[in-house]
Design a protein around this motif. Structure first.
Motif, PDB file in Angstrom:
ATOM      1  N   THR A 111      96.686 -18.211 -19.115  1.00 29.02           N
ATOM      2  CA  THR A 111      97.378 -19.499 -19.266  1.00 29.02           C
ATOM      3  C   THR A 111      98.517 -19.370 -20.269  1.00 29.02           C
ATOM      4  OG1 THR A 111      95.890 -20.211 -21.027  1.00 29.02           O
ATOM      5  CG2 THR A 111      95.267 -20.795 -18.795  1.00 29.02           C
ATOM      6  N   ALA A 112      99.655 -19.989 -19.943  1.00 28.32           N
ATOM      7  CA  ALA A 112     100.791 -19.992 -20.867  1.00 28.32           C
ATOM      8  C   ALA A 112     100.435 -20.891 -22.048  1.00 28.32           C
ATOM      9  CB  ALA A 112     102.035 -20.513 -20.142  1.00 28.32           C
ATOM     10  N   ALA A 113     100.960 -20.581 -23.210  1.00 24.57           N
ATOM     11  CA  ALA A 113     100.658 -21.360 -24.420  1.00 24.57           C
ATOM     12  C   ALA A 113     101.043 -22.819 -24.240  1.00 24.57           C
ATOM     13  CB  ALA A 113     101.379 -20.743 -25.609  1.00 24.57           C
ATOM     14  N   ALA A 156      92.062 -20.889 -21.449  1.00 24.15           N
ATOM     15  CA  ALA A 156      91.541 -20.014 -20.385  1.00 24.15           C
ATOM     16  C   ALA A 156      90.048 -19.758 -20.555  1.00 24.15           C
ATOM     17  CB  ALA A 156      92.314 -18.694 -20.380  1.00 24.15           C
ATOM     18  N   GLY A 157      89.643 -19.394 -21.770  1.00 24.96           N
ATOM     19  CA  GLY A 157      88.232 -19.054 -22.028  1.00 24.96           C
ATOM     20  C   GLY A 157      87.316 -20.220 -21.766  1.00 24.96           C
ATOM     21  N   VAL A 158      87.650 -21.374 -22.321  1.00 24.28           N
ATOM     22  CA  VAL A 158      86.798 -22.573 -22.197  1.00 24.28           C
ATOM     23  C   VAL A 158      86.700 -23.016 -20.739  1.00 24.28           C
ATOM     24  CG1 VAL A 158      86.607 -25.018 -22.799  1.00 24.28           C
ATOM     25  CG2 VAL A 158      87.213 -23.329 -24.565  1.00 24.28           C
ATOM     26  N   SER A 159      87.868 -23.106 -20.030  1.00 22.72           N
ATOM     27  CA  SER A 159      87.830 -23.626 -18.663  1.00 22.72           C
ATOM     28  C   SER A 159      87.126 -22.659 -17.703  1.00 22.72           C
ATOM     29  CB  SER A 159      89.230 -23.982 -18.169  1.00 22.72           C
ATOM     30  OG  SER A 159      90.068 -22.866 -18.273  1.00 22.72           O
ATOM     31  N   LEU A 160      87.305 -21.344 -17.910  1.00 23.18           N
ATOM     32  CA  LEU A 160      86.624 -20.401 -17.008  1.00 23.18           C
ATOM     33  C   LEU A 160      85.112 -20.451 -17.225  1.00 23.18           C
ATOM     34  CD1 LEU A 160      86.831 -18.197 -14.827  1.00 23.18           C
ATOM     35  CD2 LEU A 160      86.923 -16.503 -16.656  1.00 23.18           C
ATOM     36  N   LYS A 161      84.711 -20.526 -18.480  1.00 19.52           N
ATOM     37  CA  LYS A 161      83.286 -20.561 -18.803  1.00 19.52           C
ATOM     38  C   LYS A 161      82.614 -21.776 -18.149  1.00 19.52           C
ATOM     39  CE  LYS A 161      80.478 -18.953 -22.521  1.00 19.52           C
ATOM     40  NZ  LYS A 161      80.374 -18.474 -23.850  1.00 19.52           N
ATOM     41  N   ALA A 162      83.282 -22.927 -18.255  1.00 18.51           N
ATOM     42  CA  ALA A 162      82.749 -24.178 -17.687  1.00 18.51           C
ATOM     43  C   ALA A 162      82.645 -24.069 -16.164  1.00 18.51           C
ATOM     44  CB  ALA A 162      83.641 -25.347 -18.090  1.00 18.51           C
ATOM     45  N   ALA A 163      83.705 -23.516 -15.534  1.00 23.92           N
ATOM     46  CA  ALA A 163      83.717 -23.412 -14.069  1.00 23.92           C
ATOM     47  C   ALA A 163      82.664 -22.406 -13.580  1.00 23.92           C
ATOM     48  CB  ALA A 163      85.105 -22.983 -13.594  1.00 23.92           C
ATOM     49  N   LEU A 164      82.490 -21.329 -14.334  1.00 24.93           N
ATOM     50  CA  LEU A 164      81.511 -20.315 -13.926  1.00 24.93           C
ATOM     51  C   LEU A 164      80.085 -20.837 -14.014  1.00 24.93           C
ATOM     52  CD1 LEU A 164      83.037 -17.064 -15.488  1.00 24.93           C
ATOM     53  CD2 LEU A 164      82.574 -17.450 -13.062  1.00 24.93           C
ATOM     54  N   GLN A 165      79.863 -21.775 -14.942  1.00 26.97           N
ATOM     55  CA  GLN A 165      78.527 -22.367 -15.086  1.00 26.97           C
ATOM     56  C   GLN A 165      78.116 -23.094 -13.798  1.00 26.97           C
ATOM     57  OE1 GLN A 165      78.574 -24.554 -18.761  1.00 26.97           O
ATOM     58  NE2 GLN A 165      77.758 -22.771 -19.848  1.00 26.97           N
ATOM     59  N   VAL A 166      79.108 -23.692 -13.133  1.00 22.28           N
ATOM     60  CA  VAL A 166      78.854 -24.444 -11.893  1.00 22.28           C
ATOM     61  C   VAL A 166      78.299 -23.513 -10.804  1.00 22.28           C
ATOM     62  CG1 VAL A 166      79.935 -25.835 -10.070  1.00 22.28           C
ATOM     63  CG2 VAL A 166      80.717 -26.059 -12.438  1.00 22.28           C
ATOM     64  N   VAL A 167      78.833 -22.280 -10.729  1.00 17.60           N
ATOM     65  CA  VAL A 167      78.429 -21.365  -9.650  1.00 17.60           C
ATOM     66  C   VAL A 167      77.439 -20.281 -10.123  1.00 17.60           C
ATOM     67  CG1 VAL A 167      80.548 -21.689  -8.335  1.00 17.60           C
ATOM     68  CG2 VAL A 167      80.446 -19.879 -10.065  1.00 17.60           C
ATOM     69  N   GLY A 168      77.036 -20.362 -11.391  1.00 15.31           N
ATOM     70  CA  GLY A 168      76.053 -19.389 -11.890  1.00 15.31           C
ATOM     71  C   GLY A 168      76.648 -18.024 -12.176  1.00 15.31           C
ATOM     72  N   GLY A 169      77.960 -17.992 -12.485  1.00 18.82           N
ATOM     73  CA  GLY A 169      78.584 -16.709 -12.803  1.00 18.82           C
ATOM     74  C   GLY A 169      78.624 -16.470 -14.304  1.00 18.82           C
ATOM     75  N   ARG A 170      79.236 -15.353 -14.678  1.00 18.29           N
ATOM     76  CA  ARG A 170      79.304 -15.022 -16.104  1.00 18.29           C
ATOM     77  C   ARG A 170      80.707 -14.590 -16.496  1.00 18.29           C
ATOM     78  NH1 ARG A 170      74.162 -11.446 -17.474  1.00 18.29           N
ATOM     79  NH2 ARG A 170      75.783  -9.865 -17.311  1.00 18.29           N
ATOM     80  N   GLY A 171      81.103 -14.931 -17.713  1.00 20.42           N
ATOM     81  CA  GLY A 171      82.394 -14.473 -18.192  1.00 20.42           C
ATOM     82  C   GLY A 171      82.888 -15.297 -19.356  1.00 20.42           C
ATOM     83  N   GLY A 172      84.084 -14.959 -19.831  1.00 22.88           N
ATOM     84  CA  GLY A 172      84.675 -15.691 -20.947  1.00 22.88           C
ATOM     85  C   GLY A 172      85.881 -14.945 -21.462  1.00 22.88           C
ATOM     86  N   GLY A 173      86.439 -15.427 -22.546  1.00 19.95           N
ATOM     87  CA  GLY A 173      87.604 -14.753 -23.104  1.00 19.95           C
ATOM     88  C   GLY A 173      88.304 -15.626 -24.131  1.00 19.95           C
ATOM     89  N   SER A 174      89.580 -15.343 -24.346  1.00 22.74           N
ATOM     90  CA  SER A 174      90.371 -16.058 -25.365  1.00 22.74           C
ATOM     91  C   SER A 174      91.064 -17.278 -24.740  1.00 22.74           C
ATOM     92  CB  SER A 174      91.403 -15.089 -25.929  1.00 22.74           C
ATOM     93  OG  SER A 174      92.394 -14.858 -24.947  1.00 22.74           O
ATOM     94  N   PRO A 175      91.714 -18.095 -25.509  1.00 22.65           N
ATOM     95  CA  PRO A 175      92.427 -19.257 -24.944  1.00 22.65           C
ATOM     96  C   PRO A 175      93.512 -18.866 -23.942  1.00 22.65           C
ATOM     97  CG  PRO A 175      92.175 -19.514 -27.315  1.00 22.65           C
ATOM     98  CD  PRO A 175      91.705 -18.138 -26.983  1.00 22.65           C
ATOM     99  N   ARG A 176      94.075 -17.659 -24.066  1.00 24.11           N
ATOM    100  CA  ARG A 176      95.179 -17.264 -23.174  1.00 24.11           C
ATOM    101  C   ARG A 176      94.724 -16.403 -21.991  1.00 24.11           C
ATOM    102  NH1 ARG A 176      96.991 -20.579 -25.876  1.00 24.11           N
ATOM    103  NH2 ARG A 176      96.416 -21.511 -23.891  1.00 24.11           N
ATOM    104  N   LEU A 177      93.593 -15.684 -22.175  1.00 22.46           N
ATOM    105  CA  LEU A 177      93.162 -14.763 -21.113  1.00 22.46           C
ATOM    106  C   LEU A 177      91.637 -14.693 -21.051  1.00 22.46           C
ATOM    107  CD1 LEU A 177      94.369 -12.532 -19.119  1.00 22.46           C
ATOM    108  CD2 LEU A 177      93.693 -10.901 -20.878  1.00 22.46           C
ATOM    109  N   ALA A 178      91.075 -14.893 -19.828  1.00 25.09           N
ATOM    110  CA  ALA A 178      89.618 -14.816 -19.684  1.00 25.09           C
ATOM    111  C   ALA A 178      89.274 -14.147 -18.361  1.00 25.09           C
ATOM    112  CB  ALA A 178      89.022 -16.213 -19.749  1.00 25.09           C
ATOM    113  N   GLN A 179      88.101 -13.510 -18.335  1.00 26.21           N
ATOM    114  CA  GLN A 179      87.656 -12.816 -17.119  1.00 26.21           C
ATOM    115  C   GLN A 179      86.196 -13.090 -16.850  1.00 26.21           C
ATOM    116  OE1 GLN A 179      88.404  -8.601 -16.316  1.00 26.21           O
ATOM    117  NE2 GLN A 179      89.838  -8.695 -18.033  1.00 26.21           N
TER     118      GLN A 179
END
Ligand SMILES: [Zn+2]
Length: 395
Positions: free
Chosen positions: A346-348, A354-377
């Motif tokens: 995500t651009a500043a 990025a980290g917060v939104s990916l983590k939340a979305a992955l919880q919905v589908v039972g996936g795993r991941g995370g990262g920083s505000p700008r980059l997450a996997q």
């Protein structure tokens, strides 16, 4: 197993003896373990591996020194009773090979002690190479190794006699290493060079060693281990090295002697090309990012949502994602069709973490991941659930 009398060791008196007859004096292990009144088979001892061969036409797999007696371990029961006469045949090639490696060790140890002051602390005779561990070495250059090798080969060529004598321990002088045994010692002498107490088998003149090749030296537990091969082994090792060099040189269309210069030059070229590839990839990612960014339609708040699918790991698309968000007002999502991997950048100025939104979305589908505000996997547990994840992320 009533007979406990010793085995007469014929190899002590005649190291060239290969065929002999003897009487079975005891049997063990259902006839697989055979004891004879006398034997030319050398049992594993003093670092020298045992002989193999045939006893009553049955393969001898192992020969064990049991103190007074020598046990011959056969591939199958001998099928003969105690008292029967049998013929033994020692495998000549194997014995000759170990006699060479062993005698070469005496010669090498003598030279290393007398000329360099490096006494031998242990020896090992292996199936491929042999080693002597010496103490007192400060450093050993390849030039020094080459010199030692030349000196040993000179002693081989001088064809010194190797002889065996039996002397009282108390009066036996000039031994390379003092023996802690009492009574009569078996002393192996190399004319003018060495006198050592030894129960092994040796050649009768140093010329029979053919040649010696030092393979290298390494530090080991406070000592220095010198690796060598002798006789037929030296020839086959040198042949294998020549083949190896020729095989290595062939694809480079070079002569083996050009390899020491050619290989580092090729490695340098490869490193330069790798750097160039990285530079070009980065430039290409910049152009691709620009095209993707321009194709994406900005939403009401001016944010462009860029979607990109890859076949391999999403991490490979990281330079592209970085280039894309560098253009600003942008959220980039990379998904993998094969691994189920997800990368979000995500651009500043996008105001998306990025980290917060990916983590939340992955919880919905039972996936795993995370990262920083700008980059997450992260990754989804099942590729079929990717659409769910996409909608949770607003794509
Ligand atoms: Zn010996």
């Amino acid at each position: 197993m009533s007979d406990v009398s010793g085995t007469q060791r014929l190899y002590y008196y005649d190291a060239a003896l290969r065929r002999f007859s003897a009487t079975i004096v005891a049997l063990g292990d259902g006839g697989r373990r055979v004891y004879l009144d006398r034997s030319a088979f050398y049992p594993t001892s003093g670092g020298q591996p045992h002989d193999t061969g045939l006893l009553a036409d049955i393969a001898v797999l192992d020969v064990v020194d049991e103190g007074e007696r020598v046990a011959h371990c056969l591939a199958e029961p001998i099928g003969l009773p105690v008292g029967a006469m049998v013929v033994g045949q020692v495998d000549s090639a194997r014995r000759q090979d170990f006699m060479q490696q062993h005698t070469a060790q005496h010669l090498l140890s003598a030279l290393l002690t007398d000329r360099y002051g490096w006494p031998t602390v242990s020896v090992h005779f292996g199936d491929a190479t042999s080693t002597v561990d010496v103490s007192g070495v400060e450093g050993l250059s390849s030039a020094q190794l080459a010199r030692i090798e030349r000196e040993v080969n000179e002693a081989i060529l001088a064809n010194h006699a190797v002889s065996v004598s039996y002397e009282e321990a108390a009066t036996a002088g000039d031994l390379r290493k003092a023996s802690d045994r009492d009574g009569v010692l078996r002393i192996v002498s190399i004319e003018g060079l060495d006198r050592s107490a030894c129960g092994g088998t040796h050649v009768s003149r140093t010329g029979e060693l053919g040649m010696l090749l030092l393979r290298g030296a390494e530090k080991t537990r406070g000592h220095t281990r010198i690796e060598y091969v002798c006789g037929g082994r030296a020839v086959s090792r040198a042949r294998a090295d020549a083949e190896l060099l020729a095989r290595t040189a062939r694809p480079l269309s070079a002569a083996p002697e050009d390899l020491p210069l050619l290989v580092p030059r090729q490695l340098e070229r490869l490193a330069e090309q790798d750097a160039e590839i990285r530079r070009l990839r980065k430039a290409l990612a910049g152009y691709e990012a620009q095209a993707l960014w321009q194709q994406a339609v900005p939403d009401a708040s001016g944010i462009r949502r860029v979607r990109h699918d890859v076949d391999g790991p999403v991490k490979d698309a990281e330079p592209l994602a970085q280039a894309c968000i560098a253009l600003g007002h942008c959220v980039m999502l990379v998904t993998s069709r094969t691994t189920g991997g997800v990368l979000i950048a995500t651009a500043a100025d996008s105001v998306v973490d990025a980290g917060v939104s990916l983590k939340a979305a992955l919880q919905v589908v039972g996936g795993r991941g995370g990262g920083s505000p700008r980059l997450a996997q992260g990754s989804v547990p099942d590729i079929a659930r990717l659409p769910e994840l996409l909608s949770a992320l607003g794509f």
